[in-house]
Structure formats: C-alpha cells, structure tokens
Design an enzyme around this catalytic site. Structure first.
Site, PDB file in Angstrom:
ATOM      1  N   CYS A  17       2.637  -2.565  -0.188  1.00  0.00           N
ATOM      2  CA  CYS A  17       3.457  -3.781  -0.308  1.00  0.00           C
ATOM      3  C   CYS A  17       2.743  -5.001   0.258  1.00  0.00           C
ATOM      4  O   CYS A  17       2.909  -6.112  -0.249  1.00  0.00           O
ATOM      5  CB  CYS A  17       4.779  -3.600   0.428  1.00  0.00           C
ATOM      6  N   MET A  18       1.979  -4.809   1.320  1.00  0.00           N
ATOM      7  CA  MET A  18       1.364  -5.938   2.026  1.00  0.00           C
ATOM      8  C   MET A  18       0.015  -6.344   1.451  1.00  0.00           C
ATOM      9  O   MET A  18      -0.719  -7.102   2.081  1.00  0.00           O
ATOM     10  CB  MET A  18       1.209  -5.602   3.507  1.00  0.00           C
TER      11      MET A  18
END
Length: 407
Positions: free
Chosen positions: A397-398
């Site tokens: 996600c990051m």
C-alpha cells in the site's frame, strides 16, 4: 530519458514513490479519524521511524526511493502547475464560489512550503483568519474555528492508490471516498510538469474520471504479467471502472486479458492486496479464510461487442492460472490457527511488496504469514509497522512502483 515501466508485480524493483508521514497525519485525531479513513491516530514520531526503516529496506533491495512530498514541492515551482493545481483543488462545487476564489487568490503567490502544507496538510478556519482577509462566504462564516476548510490528505501515505503504473502507462485513479479525491490532482500535476515525467511519452490509461460509479484504486490492481491484470471488485473499485480501464488498455493493445475478482464488501478487505499479493512469477500469498470469490475473465471483443466477459468456474487458484496463461499457480496461505490468520490479515500480513522474484518486504509483526512465506522458499525482509499499520495499509500500500525490470 528515464524508463518508466511496470510489467509485473515481482520484477526487480528499480524506482518507487513513497510518502513519509508528515503534517497531514499530525492533524489526525480520534474525532476525525473515521472521516479521514483511519481507524486510529498515529504516534507520528514512531511512524516516521518505521517509514524510514521501510525506505532503507527498499534501498537495500536495490530500489531508488522517490518521495512524494519532494516531487510535489518541485512541481509547484512551475507557474503553470501551481495555477492548474489551485484551479482543480479549489473549485466552487466543493468550496463555494466566494471561498474558492479567496483561497486561490491567497495561495497564488504563496511560498512553495506554505502551498504544500495547505494542499496536503489542510487548513482550518482559524489558520485562514490568521493568514488572509475574511472572505464574504457563507461556507466560511458557518465554520467553527477548528473546522477544516481544506481537509488534510492523510492517505497520501498510501502511494499505491491514486495512481498505478501498468506497462509503460499510468492510470490516474478516481478515488471512492471524498477524503481521497484530491490526491489525484497532486499526482496529475507531478506527471505533467515534473521533469522526471514530463516529456517521457508515458501513456495515460485513466485520468481520474469522476463519472457515476466508476471508481478505482491502485490497491485493487495487480500487474501479474506483461499481458494480464488482476483487479479486485471491492469496497473501493467498481466493475464499471474496470470495464472502462479495460477498453482503454485493449484499444492500445497494452494487455490481452483482465481477471476481475469480487471481494466481500468489508473494511478488512478494502482492496485486493489486503488478501492477495504476488511473491514470485507463479506464487501468491493468500488470506486462507477468504471466501471463494466470483471471478470474471475480460478480453477484447470486436466492433459489435467491445468486451468479452466470461465467468470463470473453479476456485481462485484456477482463475489466477487463467489470468497468467499457465496451468497452475502456487498458493501460500497461513497454516496457523484461525485467530492468528485473522490477526495477520487485519495487520496487513498479506500486503507484502515484492522487490525481486521471491523476495518481499512485510511487517515484522505478522509472524504467521512470514513463517508461511519462508516455508515456501520466499525471502522476507521484515520492517516495523505497529504505527504505520493503524491506517490499514502495508508495504505494498505504501509504495508506487514506477520502474521494474522485466522478467
């Protein structure tokens, strides 16, 4: 010219965009966290330490780490970019005519750091009163002193979602929730004006088309091969958006097929990559208690029927094999007890980021998932995530890969 291309989930990662937690997350409180799509506020200093460890792990794995805040600050030095961002961000549909004009006028000549802090960190009524003339605006007048006139973009931490690279092009995504929609504006400016991207000839597959129910986010998009995508039908991504993306990709002969995977509409399963990520060219890490999903094969059609859609029989593993165009795939699922599996999934145990074939980065707290990966011969680089994980996002996600080596 830099080579911008992502043709797999697992090729050697060369360049990636991340965002270190900043002023926007310092604005997160228990009273506004739900509106800003977080489950809790973060201890910012510890979150920064954890993010620095994540960035160091990326560099150690051979990737160049690009920071979103630096890219946007550099972009905002362009007069054209600044004017465009202000016009797109402060529109009268959201702010009302009077407040939109007042904010644009105030920020038109602001220092880059002040402009960045407002665009990303937000602006309260009290802060506006300290900086600019009082606008003749009902929207402004009825706001309380600590109400946000401009909401902070807390979810910029998750650089995966607002854009995603597919082959030599990028999809700039229409986000599901209001709290995230302005993220795409910042990325569109970077892609158009920043020297790293301007003039590279990259294609654009979608330009955050806010049309009806056609919303899509990068956490649902897995580039599993040069020919195929896996896309989640999820809490955030709709089949309408998947079909629109498919038409664009097929029209340019960028792909041969897409497999859409329908997820349960639950917060814990907000994106496909919260339950399924790819770890080598034929292996996936899967949340073992995911109910068998409906899967649909989408292929190019003809003049009379632009898309051909087929519901796939069999289990998820067989659908993944169809997507890859191979006989079978390997599924890794945590074999620990039910409670360990659920804890790991909630804390992004399946949300690992492949940095090379068979090598992934994952949160150190998810020992059940890590044990299963290592038992399957996958190398795991562990990073801390106790604070970062409060936003319900892991290493995949990051990260927004913009360059991977082809397999």
């Amino acid at each position: 010219m830099p080579r911008l291309s992502v043709t797999s989930e697992v090729g050697q990662l060369r360049r990636v965009i991340v965002h270190r937690p900043g002023i926007e997350l310092a604005r997160l409180t228990p009273s506004n966290s739900e509106e800003l799509l977080f489950d809790d506020s973060l201890w910012l200093e510890r979150a920064d330490e954890e993010h620095d460890a994540f960035a160091d792990a990326l560099r150690g794995a051979g990737a160049e780490v690009l920071y979103f805040d630096q890219l946007l600050r550099e972009t905002l030095t362009s007069t054209g970019a600044r004017g465009w961002v202000l016009g797109q961000t402060f529109d009268d549909r959201t702010f009302g005519p009077a407040l939109a004009e007042a904010l644009q006028s105030h920020l038109a000549h602001a220092e880059v750091d002040e402009l960045y802090n407002v665009l990303v960190g937000g602006l309260t009524k009290q802060e506006a009163l300290d900086r600019m003339p009082v606008p003749q605006s009902v929207v402004f007048g009825i706001a309380h002193p600590y109400d946000f006139l401009v909401t902070p973009l807390t979810n910029h931490l998750f650089t995966r979602d607002a854009t995603c690279w597919i082959g030599d092009g990028v999809s700039v995504n229409s986000m599901k929730h209001f709290a995230r929609r302005r993220e795409a504006v910042n990325y569109r400016a970077i892609l158009r004006w920043h020297p790293l991207f301007a003039g590279t000839g990259h294609r654009v597959w979608s330009e955050d088309l806010e049309t009806g129910n056609a919303t899509i986010e990068g956490g649902d998009v897995l580039v599993i091969s040069p020919d195929a995508l896996l896309v989640g039908i999820s809490e955030r991504t709709t089949p309408q958006a998947i079909e629109r993306l498919a038409l664009r990709l097929f029209a340019d002969n960028a792909l041969k097929r897409i497999v859409a995977v329908r997820l349960p509409a639950r917060r814990a399963f907000m994106h496909l990559d919260t339950v399924l990520t790819m770890v080598d060219p034929e292996s996936f890490l899967l949340y073992a208690d995911l109910p068998q999903p409906e899967c649909y094969l989408i292929e190019p059609g003809d003049m009379d029927l632009p898309l051909r859609t087929t519901r796939l029989d069999g289990d998820l593993a067989s659908s993944l094999a169809v997507a890859l165009g191979i006989d079978s795939v390997r599924i890794l699922s945590t074999q620990q007890d039910y409670f360990a599996r659920e804890r790991d999934q909630w804390h992004d145990g399946c949300n690992v980021l492949a940095v090379a074939p068979g090598t992934v980065i994952g949160y150190e707290r998810n020992q059940a998932s890590i044990a299963d990966l290592r038992a399957g011969g996958i190398e795991v680089i562990e990073v801390p995530g106790s604070e970062l994980g409060r936003g319900r996002g892991g290493p995949r996600c990051m990260s927004c890969p913009i360059e991977r080596d082809p397999l």
